[in-house]
Write a protein that holds these residues in place. Structure first.
Motif, PDB file in Angstrom:
ATOM      1  N   PHE A  89       6.802  -3.709 -19.489  1.00  0.00           N
ATOM      2  CA  PHE A  89       7.855  -4.374 -18.722  1.00  0.00           C
ATOM      3  C   PHE A  89       8.189  -5.704 -19.403  1.00  0.00           C
ATOM      4  CE2 PHE A  89       5.194  -1.836 -15.957  1.00  0.00           C
ATOM      5  CZ  PHE A  89       6.113  -1.041 -15.292  1.00  0.00           C
ATOM      6  N   HIS A  90       9.475  -5.906 -19.698  1.00  0.00           N
ATOM      7  CA  HIS A  90       9.933  -7.109 -20.404  1.00  0.00           C
ATOM      8  C   HIS A  90      10.819  -7.945 -19.478  1.00  0.00           C
ATOM      9  CE1 HIS A  90       9.491  -4.693 -24.423  1.00  0.00           C
ATOM     10  NE2 HIS A  90       8.326  -4.996 -23.867  1.00  0.00           N
ATOM     11  N   HIS A  97      11.720  -8.847  -9.184  1.00  0.00           N
ATOM     12  CA  HIS A  97      11.036  -9.712  -8.225  1.00  0.00           C
ATOM     13  C   HIS A  97       9.611  -9.234  -7.986  1.00  0.00           C
ATOM     14  CE1 HIS A  97      11.368 -12.946  -5.281  1.00  0.00           C
ATOM     15  NE2 HIS A  97      10.698 -12.189  -4.426  1.00  0.00           N
ATOM     16  N   LEU A  98       9.400  -7.925  -7.952  1.00  0.00           N
ATOM     17  CA  LEU A  98       8.052  -7.389  -7.772  1.00  0.00           C
ATOM     18  C   LEU A  98       7.186  -7.647  -9.012  1.00  0.00           C
ATOM     19  CD1 LEU A  98       9.083  -4.060  -6.044  1.00  0.00           C
ATOM     20  CD2 LEU A  98       7.675  -5.866  -5.004  1.00  0.00           C
ATOM     21  N   LEU A  99       7.790  -7.604 -10.211  1.00  0.00           N
ATOM     22  CA  LEU A  99       7.040  -7.891 -11.426  1.00  0.00           C
ATOM     23  C   LEU A  99       6.639  -9.365 -11.499  1.00  0.00           C
ATOM     24  CD1 LEU A  99       9.042  -5.766 -14.008  1.00  0.00           C
ATOM     25  CD2 LEU A  99       6.614  -5.475 -13.455  1.00  0.00           C
ATOM     26  N   ALA A 126       1.950  -3.686   4.367  1.00  0.00           N
ATOM     27  CA  ALA A 126       2.510  -4.661   5.308  1.00  0.00           C
ATOM     28  C   ALA A 126       2.237  -6.088   4.823  1.00  0.00           C
ATOM     29  CB  ALA A 126       1.902  -4.449   6.692  1.00  0.00           C
ATOM     30  N   PRO A 127       3.249  -6.947   4.943  1.00  0.00           N
ATOM     31  CA  PRO A 127       4.572  -6.741   5.570  1.00  0.00           C
ATOM     32  C   PRO A 127       5.665  -6.361   4.575  1.00  0.00           C
ATOM     33  CG  PRO A 127       4.212  -9.062   5.182  1.00  0.00           C
ATOM     34  CD  PRO A 127       3.007  -8.377   4.638  1.00  0.00           C
ATOM     35  N   GLY A 128       5.307  -5.751   3.439  1.00  0.00           N
ATOM     36  CA  GLY A 128       6.332  -5.405   2.473  1.00  0.00           C
ATOM     37  C   GLY A 128       5.839  -4.410   1.439  1.00  0.00           C
ATOM     38  N   TYR A 129       5.840  -4.803   0.170  1.00  0.00           N
ATOM     39  CA  TYR A 129       5.489  -3.892  -0.928  1.00  0.00           C
ATOM     40  C   TYR A 129       4.602  -4.624  -1.940  1.00  0.00           C
ATOM     41  CZ  TYR A 129       9.578  -1.451   0.928  1.00  0.00           C
ATOM     42  OH  TYR A 129      10.475  -0.835   1.767  1.00  0.00           O
ATOM     43  N   ARG A 130       3.785  -3.817  -2.628  1.00  0.00           N
ATOM     44  CA  ARG A 130       2.953  -4.336  -3.715  1.00  0.00           C
ATOM     45  C   ARG A 130       3.166  -3.457  -4.943  1.00  0.00           C
ATOM     46  NH1 ARG A 130      -2.295  -6.894  -3.748  1.00  0.00           N
ATOM     47  NH2 ARG A 130      -2.562  -6.366  -1.530  1.00  0.00           N
ATOM     48  N   LEU A 131       3.417  -4.110  -6.110  1.00  0.00           N
ATOM     49  CA  LEU A 131       3.520  -3.382  -7.364  1.00  0.00           C
ATOM     50  C   LEU A 131       2.194  -3.525  -8.094  1.00  0.00           C
ATOM     51  CD1 LEU A 131       5.177  -1.797  -9.450  1.00  0.00           C
ATOM     52  CD2 LEU A 131       5.958  -3.988 -10.390  1.00  0.00           C
ATOM     53  N   ARG A 132       1.451  -2.422  -8.156  1.00  0.00           N
ATOM     54  CA  ARG A 132       0.177  -2.422  -8.864  1.00  0.00           C
ATOM     55  C   ARG A 132       0.445  -2.089 -10.330  1.00  0.00           C
ATOM     56  NH1 ARG A 132      -3.215   1.245  -4.452  1.00  0.00           N
ATOM     57  NH2 ARG A 132      -3.411  -0.374  -2.853  1.00  0.00           N
ATOM     58  N   VAL A 133       0.045  -3.015 -11.200  1.00  0.00           N
ATOM     59  CA  VAL A 133       0.374  -2.853 -12.604  1.00  0.00           C
ATOM     60  C   VAL A 133      -0.644  -3.610 -13.442  1.00  0.00           C
ATOM     61  CG1 VAL A 133       1.933  -4.835 -12.572  1.00  0.00           C
ATOM     62  CG2 VAL A 133       2.245  -3.066 -14.294  1.00  0.00           C
ATOM     63  N   ASP A 134      -0.937  -3.103 -14.617  1.00  0.00           N
ATOM     64  CA  ASP A 134      -1.802  -3.800 -15.554  1.00  0.00           C
ATOM     65  C   ASP A 134      -1.044  -5.020 -16.092  1.00  0.00           C
ATOM     66  OD1 ASP A 134      -3.446  -4.721 -17.534  1.00  0.00           O
ATOM     67  OD2 ASP A 134      -3.459  -2.876 -18.708  1.00  0.00           O
ATOM     68  N   PRO A 135      -1.544  -6.243 -15.889  1.00  0.00           N
ATOM     69  CA  PRO A 135      -0.807  -7.432 -16.363  1.00  0.00           C
ATOM     70  C   PRO A 135      -0.513  -7.400 -17.855  1.00  0.00           C
ATOM     71  CG  PRO A 135      -2.579  -8.071 -14.874  1.00  0.00           C
ATOM     72  CD  PRO A 135      -2.766  -6.613 -15.163  1.00  0.00           C
ATOM     73  N   GLU A 136      -1.352  -6.738 -18.632  1.00  0.00           N
ATOM     74  CA  GLU A 136      -1.134  -6.689 -20.074  1.00  0.00           C
ATOM     75  C   GLU A 136       0.154  -5.952 -20.451  1.00  0.00           C
ATOM     76  OE1 GLU A 136      -2.613  -8.132 -22.486  1.00  0.00           O
ATOM     77  OE2 GLU A 136      -4.371  -8.968 -21.490  1.00  0.00           O
ATOM     78  N   THR A 137       0.700  -5.189 -19.520  1.00  0.00           N
ATOM     79  CA  THR A 137       1.938  -4.465 -19.815  1.00  0.00           C
ATOM     80  C   THR A 137       3.185  -5.314 -19.552  1.00  0.00           C
ATOM     81  OG1 THR A 137       2.070  -3.521 -17.575  1.00  0.00           O
ATOM     82  CG2 THR A 137       0.813  -2.280 -19.229  1.00  0.00           C
TER      83      THR A 137
END
Length: 526
Positions: A3-4, A31-33, A93-104
């Motif tokens: 992700f850039h 915004h999630l990133l 709750a109360p929204g969303y979470r983006l689970r991602v490897d920070p190195e990406t």
């Protein structure tokens, strides 16, 4: 998947860009990133995507965008089966979470590298710091989230990233200068410092690089330009560090020397000959070494030195009005440099330096003439008329980029430095006459051409000056004077209608109007 964010938002899957769709989907992902692995409330996403009034269907549009993003993130799961690096967008709750490897995420890698670079600089590991910081800055592909900015989504986070990038650039330049690579980074440093005039650390680094490249005059010009801008725009003097650096440059302080500087020559001790290119005169030791280093009688680092009488013209160009963007400033400086160069050449001069909004021209090189001072003042009038409002020259500037001009002219003995192997390049000028011209430029009122006493005496048969005792800020040149056949003076203003007549050849004065003298120059208050 990578992700850039440091540039247009881009998602790369196995080296292939992934289509993301419209602004709502791209904005939600960005915004999630930014808040990766954290819960982002739905209300926060809605505010980020609709900064003004939130439409009634906003929640439904956001839900559709989240569904599409989940499809993008989980595309072709068979290809990634067994790999734990796949991103996932989950409801929490109360929204969303983006689970991602920070190195990406390039933003995370940039921050990590910048921290290592700063640590290396603090530890004195400058070679390592330069490599790490260049790698970090290489992750930038333009303005952060440029595509979303174009769509009207302007968030505070990219501004903070940009400040981090500038901090990294300052640390990089510090490392490069500590490694003795002042010549290699000067061009890049000058461009960054010109784009960020309020960051005084960058300005100090540019001044140091100029000084180490043998351009003391340009370094002092940069200081004076920065000081004028700070005083006029903010009412502030430069920092103590910058003022100290100016004094050190004037004094050739040893602590400014690069790590492995070649033998230095004291220009003030050069023999008084027309040209220092061959054997020194009998009984003279030639050039004198500084600080006990071995003297080299015919070379000043990579330069040959010539001492002669010249006339310098310095021009400081400022765009008038407010709200200039970077492109218009760049275009204005390009137009100004072109105008100064063309007018100098038309009157027999040579373009010497162009540093930001400061330009200098040289008269008396390669051949010295009796009318060098007069031609220099005429060229100064022509440059002023061409670049200010009401220009009637062959290439008047556009109204949006018309400028305020400060012009100074000084005459005297100077040392011209010629780089070996570059005979066609303009010489660099040093000596008391250059400093005198700078002092005049700093005091010159806008719109006036100010000259030193030596220039006035040399050019008075051709140029009329305001009557009175010599002021501390030099003499004001007001008219171009032409001698008539009967011996009387015919004066013509150097402003307004006379501008077109200035465009004749330098050695052939234009014919004055048939009905007598031209209009007088409008008075500009000091």
């Amino acid at each position: 998947m990578e992700f850039h964010l440091l540039g247009p938002l881009t998602v790369i899957d196995d080296g292939v860009p992934v289509p993301l769709g419209g602004v709502i989907k791209r904005g939600a992902l960005a915004h999630l990133l930014i808040h990766a692995n954290c819960v982002v409330p739905t209300s926060g996403l809605l505010t980020a995507l609709w900064p003004g009034d939130t439409p009634l269907t906003a929640r439904k549009m956001l839900q559709n965008a989240v569904r599409d993003l989940r499809r993008v993130l989980s595309s072709d799961p068979a290809r990634h089966r067994g790999s734990g690096g796949r991103a996932a967008l989950v409801t929490e709750a109360p929204g969303y979470r983006l689970r991602v490897d920070p190195e990406t995420i390039d933003l995370f890698r940039f921050r990590q590298a910048v921290e290592r670079g700063h640590a290396d600089v603090a530890a004195g590991s400058y070679e390592s710091a330069a490599g790490v910081l260049r790698e970090a800055l290489g992750l930038w592909r333009g303005v952060a989230l440029a595509d979303l900015v174009e769509d009207g989504l302007v968030w505070p986070e990219p501004t903070a990233w940009e400040n981090t990038r500038l901090d990294a650039l300052e640390a990089l330049f510090e490392a490069e200068l500590a490694c003795g690579r002042h010549q290699a980074v000067l061009g890049e440093l000058h461009a960054v410092a010109a784009a960020e005039p309020t960051r005084e650390r960058l300005s100090c680094q540019m001044m140091l690089a100029l000084y180490r490249c043998g351009r003391q005059t340009d370094a002092l010009a940069a200081y004076r330009r920065i000081r004028v801008e700070l005083v006029e725009r903010y009412g502030l003097e430069p920092t103590r560090e910058m003022q100290k650096l100016e004094r050190q440059i004037l004094e050739h302080a040893p602590e400014l020397d690069p790590p492995s500087r070649p033998a230095l020559i004291n220009v003030a001790t050069l023999p008084r000959t027309d040209t220092v290119r061959g054997t020194p005169p009998p009984g003279r030791a030639g050039l004198t070494a500084v600080r006990g280093r071995t003297p080299r009688p015919h070379r000043l680092n990579d330069f040959t030195v010539e001492r002669k009488r010249i006339t310098l013209v310095w021009v400081r160009h400022t765009l008038e009005g407010q709200g200039h963007d970077a492109l218009s400033v760049q275009d204005g400086l390009r137009e100004a440099e072109k105008a100064v160069r063309e007018e100098a050449e038309r009157f027999g001069g040579t373009m010497a330096h162009a540093v930001g909004p400061l330009f200098s021209t040289l008269f008396g090189h390669p051949e010295t003439g009796e009318n060098d001072a007069a031609r220099a003042v005429r060229a100064a009038f022509a440059v002023r008329d061409r670049l200010t409002a009401g220009s009637t020259g062959p290439a008047p500037v556009a109204p949006a980029t018309r400028a305020g001009l400060h012009v100074a002219v000084a005459t005297g003995d100077a040392y011209l430095l010629f780089r070996h192997g570059d005979a066609d390049a303009a010489p660099r000028v040093t000596g008391e006459v250059a400093d005198r011209c700078f002092r005049l430029l700093a005091l010159a009122p806008q719109g006036q051409v100010r000259v030193c006493e030596v220039t006035r005496r040399a050019s008075e048969p051709d140029i009329a000056y305001r009557v009175g005792p010599e002021p501390p800020d030099g003499w004001e040149a007001v008219r171009i004077r032409r001698q008539r056949h009967d011996g009387a003076d015919a004066d013509a203003s150097a402003a307004g209608p006379w501008s077109s007549r200035l465009r004749n050849t330098p050695d052939s004065p234009p014919t004055p109007p048939a009905n007598g003298p031209g209009p007088t120059l409008p008075q500009v208050p000091a």
